[in-house]
Design an enzyme around this catalytic site. Sequence first.
Site: not given
Length: 150
Positions: A50, A56, A59-60, A64
């Site tokens: 990723h 990057i 976002g998840v 978290e």
Amino acid sequence: MGMMNVNDIKNYLPHRYPFLLVDRVLEFEAGKYLKAIKNVTTNEPFFNGHFPNQPIMPGVLIIEAMAQATGLLGFRTMGEEPQRDTLYLLVAVDKARFKQAVVPGDQLEMHVELIKRKGIMWVFNAEARVDGKLAVSAELMCAAKKEDVV
């Protein structure tokens, strides 16, 4: 107000590598707020996919990391270390906004603020910043509940 290093954090969160996403607590006030950091390094396992040529932080995982910070604030607010049979679960994410990418070398500064608590439910405003600039914001709802442990 107080600080916590990673060894202190491990007393409150069950997460371990590669999923412990809080490196240090800079300050907190029980029942009010907590500031913590996550140092983002190129060695994070998720960067392999990723994305290989332009890494990057997903976002998840930022969400978290903020949720883990709320767990620390929640347990410090209750004035106790979690018991083996207590799980602190993220149950809702509202108003999530992603403003800028988080990349290797960044230091994610998370600020979580307790908005309300009713029974086992906790609601927080959460922000993650890099160099003072807002990267992610969200409202997080969490629940601390007893689980059957085998």
